[in-house]
Design an enzyme around this catalytic site. Structure first.
Site: not given
Length: 432
Positions: A344, A286, A329, A365, A359, A335
């Site tokens: 999402y 990703h 991560h 998260h 976050h 964010e």
């Protein structure tokens, strides 16, 4: 919906006139302007900013902006400015959408600040506001001297009258209003809801493409600027200005939308997010979310943005042997996310269109347990993510939620519980 004509190209030197011959030829400030207009320069960067980043426009108007009376204080209780001297816990946070108003509410009175960072006076950081409205601003006008405004509608279409012309905006599109530009928001539907990011720092610009090359991401040609348009009337208007964190009001005996012609590269603009050319992995893993950056406000640290506006639009996922949702991560960047439509991909429940999540720096998260289990066992055929649009305001500075944000019943007190059922899967005998 959109019947207006636009000028194209991000940051281009545009020129437009609502009356033929209103723009002076060969100079910006002649002794007498055509039609006896007033020449007024609008600068959103310092005069001596490098040519590549210098933003200014010349306007030719019925009256100069200085033709206004004194201001008086006009408190807007929901609108907050950084810095806020509040304690911020390192928890992940999430909020339900603001309910649409039941009482008559225009755009400026429907703003509620959810989080801020940086310092408006020091010209770094941002504030993130939510807005709801069920009536047009009509003869009420707003300008913000503290920062440029990035408008992200989630529900309901808008018509924006600005000093530089008119823009129409639907969910799935964004608009940017430069610092100090006067505008009003008229509703094209019964109600509207969305997000508003106030950028105290460097003006938003297109990110560099790097090895991607000459094409991809947001392309300059797809940004739309308004044609010159003006009102010549003596209808009284109220001008509300946000300055140094406070709001002030003055009465104008005329419409401030009186720019007959303008030329330059600092003006409001809009962008249709569906025109973003997504660059994604076609092999494995990703990619970092930075690959989805539409606009960026740089800071004094290279690659360390004051603000990145990042989107997660419809796209194909084709990565092989890959956990496709965003990985777990912790990030030095903070964010703050919103959802325009759909779902999402890292969340199954609780993140609704119009909702918000936060976050902060180094707050862990990632996917819920259900999402992890499904993504770990999916058959990895090409998959189309469609009917979805999430976005992120990402900043190098930690967000401080407002007092309202920490106390409102819209704050989901059980948000962190979505990771409680993540269990240990370790097996020394299973190497896959």
């Amino acid at each position: 919906m959109d019947s207006l004509n636009y000028l194209y190209g991000f940051g281009n030197e545009h020129q437009t006139e609502a009356l033929t011959g209103a723009l002076p030829i060969g100079q910006f400030s002649p002794q007498r302007c055509p039609y006896n207009l007033y020449a007024e320069q609008f600068s959103s960067t310092a005069f001596t900013a490098p040519r590549a980043t210098n933003r200014r426009s010349w306007t030719y108007r019925l009256r100069p902006s200085v033709a206004q009376l004194g201001f008086r204080a006009y408190p807007l209780e929901g609108l907050k400015t950084a810095p806020l001297n509040l304690v911020t816990p390192p928890d992940p946070m999430r909020w339900d959408p603001l309910p649409l108003p039941s009482e008559p509410t225009d755009f400026i009175h429907g703003i509620t600040t959810i989080a801020v960072n940086g310092n408006a006076d020091a010209q770094h950081g941002v504030a993130v506001h939510l807005y709801v409205a069920n009536q047009s601003m009509n003869s009420r006008v707003f300008s913000c001297a503290d920062g440029e405004l990035l408008l992200v509608p989630q529900h309901g279409s808008l018509h924006l009258d600005t000093e530089f012309g008119q823009l129409q905006l639907a969910p799935g599109e964004i608009a940017v209003i430069p610092r100090g530009v006067k505008f009003r928001v008229q509703l094209l539907d019964d109600s509207s809801r969305g997000y508003l990011c106030e950028n105290y720092g460097a003006a938003l610009e297109l990110p560099e493409r790097g090895p991607v090359g000459a094409n991809g991401y947001a392309n300059d040609r797809d940004f739309q600027y308004p044609q010159a348009w003006f009102e010549d009337n003596d209808t009284p208007h109220q001008l509300i200005t946000k300055f140094a964190g406070h709001c002030y009001l003055t009465e104008l005996p005329f419409s401030p939308f009186d720019v007959v012609a303008w030329t330059g590269n600092s003006a409001p603009y809009k962008y249709d997010l569906s025109r973003f050319n997504v660059i994604n992995t076609v092999s494995f893993d990703h990619p970092d979310p930075s690959i989805f950056t539409v606009l960026t406000s740089p800071s004094d640290g290279a690659g360390w943005a004051n603000l990145d506006f990042v989107i997660f639009p419809p796209r194909w996922m084709v990565a092989e042997n890959t956990f496709r949702p965003p990985w777990y991560h912790r990030n030095v960047m903070s964010e703050l996310m919103g959802l325009i439509e759909g779902q999402y991909d890292a969340k199954q429940h609780g993140f609704s269109p119009g909702g918000t999540s936060l976050h902060n720096c180094m707050t862990p998260h990632g996917p819920e347990a259900e999402v992890f289990a499904k993504a770990s066992n999916d058959t990895l055929a090409p998959q189309r993510y469609q009917d979805t649009m999430a976005f992120m305001f990402e900043s190098r500075y930690r967000f401080t939620p407002t007092e309202w944000a920490m106390q409102t019943p819209l704050k989901q007190s059980d948000y962190a519980n979505c990771w409680n059922n993540i269990s240990k899967l370790f097996d020394q005998n299973d190497k896959i």
